[in-house]
Structures are given as structure tokens and as C-alpha cells.
Design an enzyme around this catalytic site. Structure first.
Site, short mmCIF file in Angstrom:
data_model
loop_
_atom_site.label_atom_id
_atom_site.label_comp_id
_atom_site.label_asym_id
_atom_site.label_seq_id
_atom_site.Cartn_x
_atom_site.Cartn_y
_atom_site.Cartn_z
N ASP A 47 37.64 4.75 54.79
CA ASP A 47 37.56 4.46 53.36
C ASP A 47 38.89 4.70 52.65
O ASP A 47 39.73 5.47 53.11
CB ASP A 47 36.51 5.36 52.69
CG ASP A 47 35.09 4.90 52.91
OD1 ASP A 47 34.88 3.97 53.73
OD2 ASP A 47 34.18 5.50 52.30
N HIS A 193 38.61 8.84 56.46
CA HIS A 193 39.46 8.29 55.40
C HIS A 193 40.88 8.06 55.93
O HIS A 193 41.46 8.96 56.55
CB HIS A 193 39.52 9.24 54.20
CG HIS A 193 38.19 9.40 53.50
ND1 HIS A 193 37.22 10.22 54.00
CD2 HIS A 193 37.69 8.82 52.37
CE1 HIS A 193 36.14 10.16 53.19
NE2 HIS A 193 36.41 9.32 52.21
#
Length: 236
Positions: A47, A193
Site C-alpha cells: 500500500d 507498505h
């Protein structure tokens, strides 16, 4: 002027779908939203990118590992770094939609959510040459307006089965792997992430350091690792 009862009703309507943020709820109600797919496969997702300071390191490590992943990107950042989005696709990975910006979710934004999600989907289309399939909202919170916007944009919401809590200043490879192990199994969707855009500065190093250990552990257990497009997500 909203009455107290009307305001509570509106808040309940808007935030009702956000109950899916709770793993137990979405596991029971919608295994697909929980990221459950092929039991012989683990979906690897990232992400908050693309980020020119960190995403290239993830691409290089994935290339070294001969592994592919799905990158949930923010449209505003993809517009700023389109060449990086094109590189992600050129190296065999999948682009998906994380939103236009990493915004909070408190207030209903029917028009704003529809506009921003459509803009983000269009950015992904331009970078990849194909329409995106998946949507993961910022903070993993689905609201009524975000859900309606996703449907309008032809996107399927997917959250995650296991996350690494890699966004804190105190995270490291060991803590990420320990957190993932709590819900990791065949068929899981993993959330990491590739950017610290909405995380503690430099937190992405913990995900990068954990990545080879994660991939090798999966392979040692006979599991393949790849993008959501190959995950055969459950439809319920």
C-alpha cells in the site's frame, strides 16, 4: 439542522460497512474481503506508493526473489510519478487502487468519493493499459460512500488476511514477521507498505527487510507467492 436521531442514523449508515475492518467480522461475513483465496497461494500486496525513494528497492528485491505482487497505489502519487507506475507494470506486477489521497473517512462524501475513486482508477488505467480490478480503502475502512464509489468504478474491495504492522517507528523485520504469523496460512492476502507516505518516516525498511524471509517461508511450506490476479479470491 440535523436532529440527534437523524445524525446518529446517518453516521450508522455511513460507518456500518466499516465493521468489516474487524478480522473476525469479515472472516465470517466475507472471506473474499478478508483476502482468502487459493489455499496453495499467498497474495502479496503493498500500500501507499508509488514512492521514488522506497518503491524501487521493493521492485529490486522482488526481482531478486522472482516474485510478483499487487501494488495498491494512490492516484495522486501515481500522477506525480507515472514512470514508476509504468515500471511496476513492466516488471510483471499488478496495479490496484488505494484511493486518490490517503484521506480520513469520518464524513460521508458521496460525490467526492465517486470522483476521487474514478480519478484514481483512470490513473491506473493510463499507467498499466488496463482497468484495475481491486480497491483497498485508506486505513482499510469501507464506508457506505466508499463502497458505492467502488461499485460505480467497477472495483472489487479487498482488505487483507494478515498484516505486518510495518508502519510504526518501532517496527523491524522480526516484528513484521511475528505479526504476519498470527494469521498467515495458505490462501492469505498479506498487507505490507512500500512507502512511508502515511507511516512513520523510514518505516518501509522493516517491510523490505522482512520480504525475503516471508517469501522463502511461504515457499518452504509449498506455497506460491504472487499478485491478487492469481489468487482466486472467494466470491462470498
Amino acid at each position: 439542522m440535523w436532529t440527534g436521531a437523524a445524525a446518529l442514523a446517518l453516521a450508522g449508515w455511513h460507518l456500518g460497512p466499516a465493521a468489516s475492518w474487524l478480522p473476525g467480522v469479515r472472516r465470517a461475513v466475507s472471506p473474499g474481503l478478508d483476502g482468502r483465496g487459493d489455499p496453495g497461494h499467498v497474495a502479496l500486496t503493498f500500500d501507499d506508493g508509488p514512492d521514488p525513494l522506497s518503491t524501487p528497492y521493493f521492485l529490486e528485491e522482488l526481482r531478486r526473489l522472482s516474485a510478483r505482487a499487487t501494488f495498491f497505489v494512490l492516484g495522486s502519487r501515481l500522477e506525480r510519478y507515472p514512470q514508476l507506475g509504468r515500471r511496476i507494470v513492466a516488471e510483471g506486477h499488478e496495479l490496484a487502487v488505494h484511493g486518490w489521497r490517503h484521506e480520513r473517512f469520518w464524513h460521508p462524501r458521496p460525490r467526492g468519493d465517486a470522483r476521487d475513486l474514478a480519478r484514481a482508477a483512470d490513473s491506473v488505467h493510463r499507467a498499466s493499459g488496463s482497468r484495475p480490478l481491486w480497491y483497498r480503502p485508506p486505513y482499510g475502512v469501507l464506508t457506505a460512500t466508499r463502497l458505492a464509489a467502488a461499485r460505480r468504478a467497477g472495483l472489487r474491495p479487498v482488505l487483507w488476511t494478515a498484516w505486518g504492522r510495518d508502519w510504526t517507528a518501532m517496527s523491524d523485520a522480526d516484528s513484521v514477521l511475528a505479526e504476519l504469523a498470527k494469521r498467515m496460512s495458505g490462501g492469505a492476502t498479506v498487507l505490507l507498505h512500500d512507502s512511508d507516505h502515511a507511516c512513520a518516516p523510514g518505516a518501509w525498511h522493516s517491510a523490505l527487510d522482512a520480504l525475503p524471509h516471508l517469501v522463502m517461508r511461504c515457499r518452504a511450506e509449498g506455497l506460491t507467492v504472487g499478485p491478487l490476479a492469481e489468487h482466486d479470491l472467494r466470491t462470498t
